[in-house]
Design an enzyme around this catalytic site. Structure first.
Site, PDB file in Angstrom:
ATOM      1  N   ASP A   1      15.141  45.254  26.961  1.00 12.56           N
ATOM      2  CA  ASP A   1      15.418  45.518  25.546  1.00 12.56           C
ATOM      3  C   ASP A   1      16.859  45.237  25.165  1.00 12.56           C
ATOM      4  O   ASP A   1      17.150  44.896  24.014  1.00 12.56           O
ATOM      5  CB  ASP A   1      15.090  46.973  25.202  1.00 12.56           C
ATOM      6  CG  ASP A   1      13.601  47.238  25.094  1.00 12.56           C
ATOM      7  OD1 ASP A   1      12.836  46.261  24.949  1.00 12.56           O
ATOM      8  OD2 ASP A   1      13.201  48.413  25.151  1.00 12.56           O
TER       9      ASP A   1
ATOM     10  N   TYR B   1      -6.353  53.547  23.550  1.00 10.76           N
ATOM     11  CA  TYR B   1      -6.877  53.145  24.851  1.00 10.76           C
ATOM     12  C   TYR B   1      -6.741  54.308  25.821  1.00 10.76           C
ATOM     13  O   TYR B   1      -6.023  55.276  25.558  1.00 10.76           O
ATOM     14  CB  TYR B   1      -6.174  51.900  25.399  1.00 10.76           C
ATOM     15  CG  TYR B   1      -4.669  51.930  25.456  1.00 10.76           C
ATOM     16  CD1 TYR B   1      -3.990  52.484  26.542  1.00 10.76           C
ATOM     17  CD2 TYR B   1      -3.912  51.356  24.440  1.00 10.76           C
ATOM     18  CE1 TYR B   1      -2.600  52.478  26.611  1.00 10.76           C
ATOM     19  CE2 TYR B   1      -2.520  51.336  24.503  1.00 10.76           C
ATOM     20  CZ  TYR B   1      -1.872  51.891  25.592  1.00 10.76           C
ATOM     21  OH  TYR B   1      -0.498  51.886  25.654  1.00 10.76           O
TER      22      TYR B   1
ATOM     23  N   GLU C   1      22.450  55.543  35.423  1.00 12.26           N
ATOM     24  CA  GLU C   1      21.581  56.022  34.345  1.00 12.26           C
ATOM     25  C   GLU C   1      22.287  57.139  33.585  1.00 12.26           C
ATOM     26  O   GLU C   1      22.846  58.058  34.186  1.00 12.26           O
ATOM     27  CB  GLU C   1      20.258  56.530  34.929  1.00 12.26           C
ATOM     28  CG  GLU C   1      19.419  57.414  34.021  1.00 12.26           C
ATOM     29  CD  GLU C   1      19.043  56.743  32.715  1.00 12.26           C
ATOM     30  OE1 GLU C   1      18.936  57.478  31.705  1.00 12.26           O
ATOM     31  OE2 GLU C   1      18.860  55.510  32.681  1.00 12.26           O
TER      32      GLU C   1
ATOM     33  N   ARG D   1       3.276  55.432  31.229  1.00  5.81           N
ATOM     34  CA  ARG D   1       4.657  54.996  31.420  1.00  5.81           C
ATOM     35  C   ARG D   1       5.345  55.779  32.538  1.00  5.81           C
ATOM     36  O   ARG D   1       6.096  55.211  33.349  1.00  5.81           O
ATOM     37  CB  ARG D   1       5.432  55.161  30.107  1.00  5.81           C
ATOM     38  CG  ARG D   1       6.800  54.529  30.110  1.00  5.81           C
ATOM     39  CD  ARG D   1       7.519  54.726  28.780  1.00  5.81           C
ATOM     40  NE  ARG D   1       8.727  53.914  28.734  1.00  5.81           N
ATOM     41  CZ  ARG D   1       8.797  52.699  28.217  1.00  5.81           C
ATOM     42  NH1 ARG D   1       7.733  52.165  27.659  1.00  5.81           N
ATOM     43  NH2 ARG D   1       9.936  52.014  28.240  1.00  5.81           N
TER      44      ARG D   1
END
Length: 402
Positions: free
Chosen positions: A297, A219, A37, A111
């Site tokens: 992605d 939401y 990462e 998330r």
């Protein structure tokens, strides 16, 4: 597979949701996994995700569903309203109806909560986690892949999964120079403590407020303690593709001036929104190069108007493991993975673009001809309206996987 040891070592570039899901799935299926990462530490900005039934099936397979569901919010329906009048246009029941029809619930998840659950599970599964490790390029060899980091270090494995995001360096190595063009749309997002808005203002649903050149999605998150919003507006001024870009709340509110009172009240409570530009990319010529494959992605960036970006990355991880378990040679497995995913994600990409045009109809006649048939179907044949989502939500990529 080729020689022992190296033959069961997998490299994963990218520590987002797709990368962590792939690393976890590979480790659970017997691979030794190292993940790289670029950030100095793992983390996610505050934002919501819609985990539709197809995504929740993958969470169940990964053993994470109970943890995620405990802190999630479960909407009762998905609705679309006229941004100015508030008139309902579309409504499909979720809640128990989603489980009954599509085999899993529909959840709204923070998330950061999903990312933390994947990270903890990856650690427990023995994934080697390397931070501060931006990737630079890769090479292929008869026995596998060779990953080069920006610091010059080299790592090898039988398979390399490039889950390094929208601006993937490894995708550029695989496909060559690419162009991304600004779509003419920007997205604002953020969360608001539910106590900051009047009780009952936000329905416990996934709501799209649609109108000329823009739309707003609202939401709940974390058991209805937070309200998540995503606001998209068409704008000629280019904004960079940076999810953590700071936006001005007054500019957000100005974009929705004159909209329904509930929209005005909600946006009045926004303090520090994020803003980023929405960019479109040409479809990738290929996802695979021998022992190297793109995921999430990096493989299939899409506009966010189907709320399926994270779901598709989770599905990718499950299909990847299936392919590697069914094909002895890694290159053959990765080609099978690409073939299994291509049509589905292409359809989601196309539907996402279509939804953006549907939400943003600029003329009354355009809205009448587009929205009236949807409203008629919703109210006269609700079962048929829900059936339009069977191909997406009813799909179970984990079927047959151990």
């Amino acid at each position: 597979m080729e020689a022992e040891g190296q033959a069961r070592r997998a490299l994963v570039a990218g520590g987002g949701i797709g990368g962590l899901a792939a690393a976890l799935a590979l480790a659970r299926s017997g691979w030794s996994v190292a993940l790289f990462e670029k950030a100095e530490r793992f983390g996610e900005v505050g934002a919501g995700l819609q985990m539709s039934p197809n995504a929740c099936k993958v969470l169940r397979w990964l053993g994470l569903y109970d943890r995620i569901a405990e802190g999630a919010a479960q909407p009762g329906a998905a609705t679309m309203r006229d941004g100015h009048t508030g008139a309902p246009i579309y409504r499909v029941l979720l809640g128990e109806a989603a489980e009954a029809r599509w085999g899993a619930p529909y959840l709204h998840v923070h998330r950061a909560d999903l990312h933390a659950a994947l990270l903890d599970a990856a650690r427990e599964a023995g994934v080697e986690l390397h931070t501060g490790a931006p990737v630079a390029s890769y090479g292929t060899r008869p026995e596998g892949a060779r990953l080069k980091l920006e610091d010059g270090s080299i790592h090898t494995g039988a398979v390399l999964i490039a889950a390094d995001g929208l601006r993937s360096p490894l995708r550029r190595v695989l496909n060559g120079p690419e162009s991304a063009h600004f779509s003419g749309q920007i997205a604002w997002r953020g969360t608001i403590p539910a106590e900051w808005v009047p009780e009952g203002l936000v329905a416990p649903e996934a709501t799209v407020w649609a109108g000329p050149g823009r739309h707003l999605v609202t939401y709940y998150l974390r058991g209805r303690s937070l309200v998540n919003f995503v606001a998209v507006e068409e704008r000629a001024e280019r904004v960079e593709e940076d999810w953590s870009g700071a936006g001005e709340a007054d500019r957000l509110r100005a974009g929705f001036a004159g909209w329904h009172d509930d929209v005005q009240t909600l946006l009045a409570a926004v303090e520090r929104p994020f803003v980023w530009g929405l960019f479109e990319r040409a479809e990738q010529v290929r996802w695979c190069d021998g022992p190297v494959a793109l995921l999430g992605d990096a493989a299939h960036a899409m506009l966010p108007f189907m709320a399926q970006g994270a779901a598709m990355a989770l599905e990718d991880a499950a299909e990847l493991v299936r392919a590697l378990s069914e094909h002895p040679r890694v290159p053959d497995a990765l080609l099978a993975y690409e073939a299994a995913r291509w049509d589905r994600v292409t359809r989601v990409q196309a539907q996402s673009r279509s939804n953006g045009m549907l939400f943003h109809k600029r003329t009354e006649i355009g809205r009448l001809f587009s929205w009236a048939p949807i409203a008629a179907l919703t109210w006269l044949a609700p079962g048929l309206a829900a059936a339009q989502l069977d191909w997406l939500y009813g799909h179970d990529v984990t079927e047959g996987l151990p």
